[in-house]
Design an enzyme around this catalytic site. Structure first.
Site, mmCIF file in Angstrom:
data_model
loop_
_atom_site.group_PDB
_atom_site.id
_atom_site.type_symbol
_atom_site.label_atom_id
_atom_site.label_comp_id
_atom_site.label_asym_id
_atom_site.label_seq_id
_atom_site.Cartn_x
_atom_site.Cartn_y
_atom_site.Cartn_z
ATOM 1 N N HIS A 195 0.826 -1.203 0.000
ATOM 2 C CA HIS A 195 0.000 0.000 0.000
ATOM 3 C C HIS A 195 0.868 1.263 0.000
ATOM 4 O O HIS A 195 0.634 2.194 -0.777
ATOM 5 C CB HIS A 195 -0.927 -0.029 1.217
ATOM 6 C CG HIS A 195 -1.592 1.275 1.501
ATOM 7 N ND1 HIS A 195 -2.537 1.825 0.669
ATOM 8 C CD2 HIS A 195 -1.431 2.160 2.520
ATOM 9 C CE1 HIS A 195 -2.936 2.980 1.168
ATOM 10 N NE2 HIS A 195 -2.280 3.213 2.284
ATOM 11 N N HIS A 202 3.901 7.262 4.634
ATOM 12 C CA HIS A 202 2.765 8.046 5.115
ATOM 13 C C HIS A 202 1.998 7.372 6.253
ATOM 14 O O HIS A 202 1.333 8.046 7.030
ATOM 15 C CB HIS A 202 1.819 8.402 3.961
ATOM 16 C CG HIS A 202 0.934 7.274 3.518
ATOM 17 N ND1 HIS A 202 1.316 6.359 2.570
ATOM 18 C CD2 HIS A 202 -0.321 6.908 3.904
ATOM 19 C CE1 HIS A 202 0.328 5.484 2.378
ATOM 20 N NE2 HIS A 202 -0.675 5.795 3.175
ATOM 21 N N GLU A 218 1.161 6.656 12.034
ATOM 22 C CA GLU A 218 -0.183 6.235 12.446
ATOM 23 C C GLU A 218 -0.210 4.761 12.861
ATOM 24 O O GLU A 218 -0.856 4.394 13.826
ATOM 25 C CB GLU A 218 -1.145 6.472 11.268
ATOM 26 C CG GLU A 218 -2.562 6.003 11.512
ATOM 27 C CD GLU A 218 -3.485 7.172 11.789
ATOM 28 O OE1 GLU A 218 -3.289 8.216 11.173
ATOM 29 O OE2 GLU A 218 -4.384 7.028 12.633
ATOM 30 N N ASP A 219 0.489 3.929 12.150
ATOM 31 C CA ASP A 219 0.278 2.485 12.283
ATOM 32 C C ASP A 219 1.442 1.658 12.814
ATOM 33 O O ASP A 219 1.323 0.444 12.922
ATOM 34 C CB ASP A 219 -0.119 1.898 10.914
ATOM 35 C CG ASP A 219 -1.499 2.368 10.474
ATOM 36 O OD1 ASP A 219 -2.271 2.782 11.352
ATOM 37 O OD2 ASP A 219 -1.780 2.338 9.267
ATOM 38 N N ASP A 267 -3.194 7.871 -1.519
ATOM 39 C CA ASP A 267 -3.492 6.873 -0.495
ATOM 40 C C ASP A 267 -4.916 6.350 -0.675
ATOM 41 O O ASP A 267 -5.162 5.148 -0.703
ATOM 42 C CB ASP A 267 -3.311 7.566 0.866
ATOM 43 C CG ASP A 267 -3.914 6.805 2.032
ATOM 44 O OD1 ASP A 267 -3.427 5.701 2.305
ATOM 45 O OD2 ASP A 267 -4.872 7.320 2.656
ATOM 46 N N ASP A 313 -22.830 10.963 -25.550
ATOM 47 C CA ASP A 313 -21.383 10.954 -25.318
ATOM 48 C C ASP A 313 -20.922 9.709 -24.571
ATOM 49 O O ASP A 313 -20.014 9.748 -23.766
ATOM 50 C CB ASP A 313 -20.956 12.216 -24.570
ATOM 51 C CG ASP A 313 -21.604 12.322 -23.199
ATOM 52 O OD1 ASP A 313 -22.586 11.596 -22.937
ATOM 53 O OD2 ASP A 313 -21.120 13.132 -22.385
HETATM 54 MN MN MN Z 1 -2.510 4.734 3.859
#
Ligand code: MN
Length: 585
Positions: free
Chosen positions: A56, A80, A84-85, A153, A274
């Site tokens: 990811h 990123h 957080e993780d 993300d 279209d």
């Molecule tokens: Mn993420």
């Protein structure tokens, strides 16, 4: 179980180098370091699909490279989710990668605190909330690169959404459509906006998705066969007229936008002209108009369907010429004509602008040792937003409300439940508390910002998660008036103070009795006796004899008219009392 491979650094490096061939050694080693750090930090984690979590992070960075963003942004894309993780902190990131990358990662982490919650009903309040969240994302990010990372993300999360439980799929899809796709669109990233909407579409409208798949396939195929013939005719005529083109291809209408259009046309596919459109990329603006002329010579245009978005770009910056003609075999066909740069901008919007301007100014930044995120970039995109705003006529639109001031004057705080609260800049936890509810403001005794206890006069920053600690029966303090920001809080505090003041006065209110007596020895004692039998406290006695008539003044604790009059009645029964008056002090 499937055998998932860890993606290779070289794959990323070649994606980056496809857009910036002059990648320096320090830039390469920054990417390598971020790649290795993220790989290590996430090594124990897996995605719901069973893939290594790092996939990811890697795909997010790949997308950023594809948008031609700068190296710090791509590095931040790799890491990123680390703060957080994983067990690593923002300080670790700062130590390893410096302020700029840490700033970007922190920005994304802050945005991650936002939770979009589906409302109970679909009223205008919902739109208002989504609007608040979109504004807040921009305000919180401080730097558009943070938004780009968040969008990259989200794009990968949407591509892997199938692995999640259905309830989550729906929630995330709604959030994606209403917040992120819509934000991407407003930043001019049409391609991304469309892709996000299409990824979300089957989860939001499973029936509609099934219907479309069954009913459009034959039409798409017929349309593409038709465009193949048109293409040949066009190439011949462009050549004849000396128009230089780089590409003639098709675009298929996106399912999500087709569905929206069908809902307006009773699901009648014959009304959609279209479904497929021809897209012509030419060298210059002059060639755009020449190509349009050629098409109109070949086939008659439908009146009202010629759109010159080059002379009058869409509010989000989109530029192109559009026309719809009655084409060969009487098939109604749409054409879009633009230059390569317009095309790049139409696909990637402000990310494309950003990449251009950044490429130009990068050297100056390094020379002056300025941090890129500090001011110049911000001014740049604010200018961009402003110039879009200038070409605007619809007051309902988002950008209208996105005044430059709005970034300076507003701050967006988040409740522990993830609601976004829009406050004036400089607001404090007290303002936040009063915004939520008067009682919460009145009873506020403390506040936490991002889980840390803070003083009540501390200034909230956009993206802060604010939690208010309350205590029952607590009253607001007058000192709050010195630092609260919003006029609403000032009003509430004042009115609360007034209320409690009058309550206080009422409780301890005193009454002065003025009793005119005949000069009778012992009368004062009789009076005091009556009062004390009524269980009333006397705090001051003043027997004046200078007046023409002897007067006794008493101050006693009486706070009700009724009680005062009852007492007076009793006192009047005493012999020698001539007249009594009273007033509350
Ligand atoms: Mn993420």
């Amino acid at each position: 179980m499937a055998d998932f491979r860890i993606p290779q650094l070289n794959t990323l490096l070649s994606e980056v180098e496809a857009k910036r061939p002059l990648l320096s050694e320090p830039e390469k080693s920054l990417l390598k370091k971020a790649y290795e750090f993220a790989g290590k930090a996430h090594s124990e984690q897996k995605r719901k699909s069973g893939e290594p979590y790092f996939t990811h992070s890697f795909e997010t960075a790949m997308q950023l490279a594809n948008w031609n963003l700068d190296i710090p942004t791509i590095a931040a894309g790799l890491i990123h989710d680390v703060v957080e993780d994983t067990r690593f902190t923002l300080n670790d990131v700062k130590d390893l990668f410096g302020e700029e990358v840490a700033f970007l990662v922190n920005g994304v982490t802050k945005l991650g605190k936002l939770k979009y919650r589906e409302g109970k009903d679909k009223n205008s309040k919902e739109d208002y909330r989504a609007e608040n969240i979109r504004k807040m994302i921009l305000a919180t990010s401080e730097d558009l690169r943070v938004v780009f990372i968040k969008l990259a993300d989200r794009l990968h999360n949407m591509k892997t959404l199938a692995a999640l439980p259905p309830a989550k799929q729906k929630r995330i899809s709604l959030e994606t459509t209403e917040i992120y796709a819509s934000l991407a669109y407003r930043l001019g990233m049409q391609n991304l906006a469309g892709e996000l909407e299409d990824l979300a579409f089957p989860f939001i409208h499973p029936q509609g998705y099934k219907w479309l798949k069954e009913n459009t396939r034959a039409r798409y195929e017929k349309g593409l066969r038709h465009l193949e013939k048109v293409k040949q005719t066009l190439e011949e005529n462009f050549q004849k007229n000396g128009i230089k083109w780089t590409k003639i291809d098709y675009r298929l209408k996106r399912m999500s936008s087709l569905y929206k259009k069908l809902l307006r046309h009773d699901m009648n596919l014959d009304q959609i002209y279209d479904l497929v459109a021809m897209r012509i990329i030419v060298n210059t603006v002059e060639d755009c108009y020449a190509a349009l002329g050629t098409i109109h010579q070949l086939w008659p245009p439908l009146p009202g369907k010629i759109k010159d978005y080059i002379a009058l770009p869409k509010p989000n910056g989109y530029r192109s010429l559009h026309t719809t003609v009655i084409c060969m075999d009487q098939m109604v066909t749409e054409f879009q004509i633009r230059t390569a740069q317009m095309h790049e901008e139409a696909e990637n919007g402000i990310a494309a602008h950003w990449a251009y301007s950044q490429a130009k100014t990068n050297k100056e930044f390094i020379k002056e040792k300025k941090t890129i995120f500090a001011d110049t970039q911000e001014i740049k995109w604010v200018q961009q937003l402003r110039s879009w705003q200038d070409s605007f006529t619809n007051p309902q639109d988002f950008l209208q409300s996105l005044k430059v001031d709005f970034f300076k004057d507003r701050v967006f705080a988040i409740t522990p439940k993830g609601e976004v609260i829009d406050l004036p800049a400089g607001s404090t936890p007290i303002d936040f508390a009063y915004h939520i509810h008067t009682t919460i403001g009145d009873q506020c005794v403390g506040a936490k910002i991002n889980n840390r206890l803070v003083p009540l006069d501390c200034e909230i920053q956009s993206g802060d998660v604010v939690e208010i600690l309350t205590q029952k029966n607590k009253k607001p303090s007058g000192s709050w008036l010195q630092f609260v920001k919003s006029s609403n809080s000032k009003r509430r505090i004042r009115s609360s103070l007034k209320k409690s003041q009058s309550l206080f006065l009422k409780k301890s209110q005193q009454t002065e009795l003025k009793i005119i007596v005949r000069d009778k020895v012992g009368l004062l004692k009789d009076i005091l006796n009556v009062i004390s039998r009524s269980h009333i406290n006397v705090s001051n006695v003043n027997a004046a004899s200078k007046a023409s008539l002897p007067t006794i003044k008493l101050v006693c604790d009486i706070n009700e008219k009724e009680r005062a009059e009852k007492l007076i009645l009793k006192l009047k029964g005493l012999e020698g009392v001539k007249e009594i008056s009273y007033h509350f002090l």
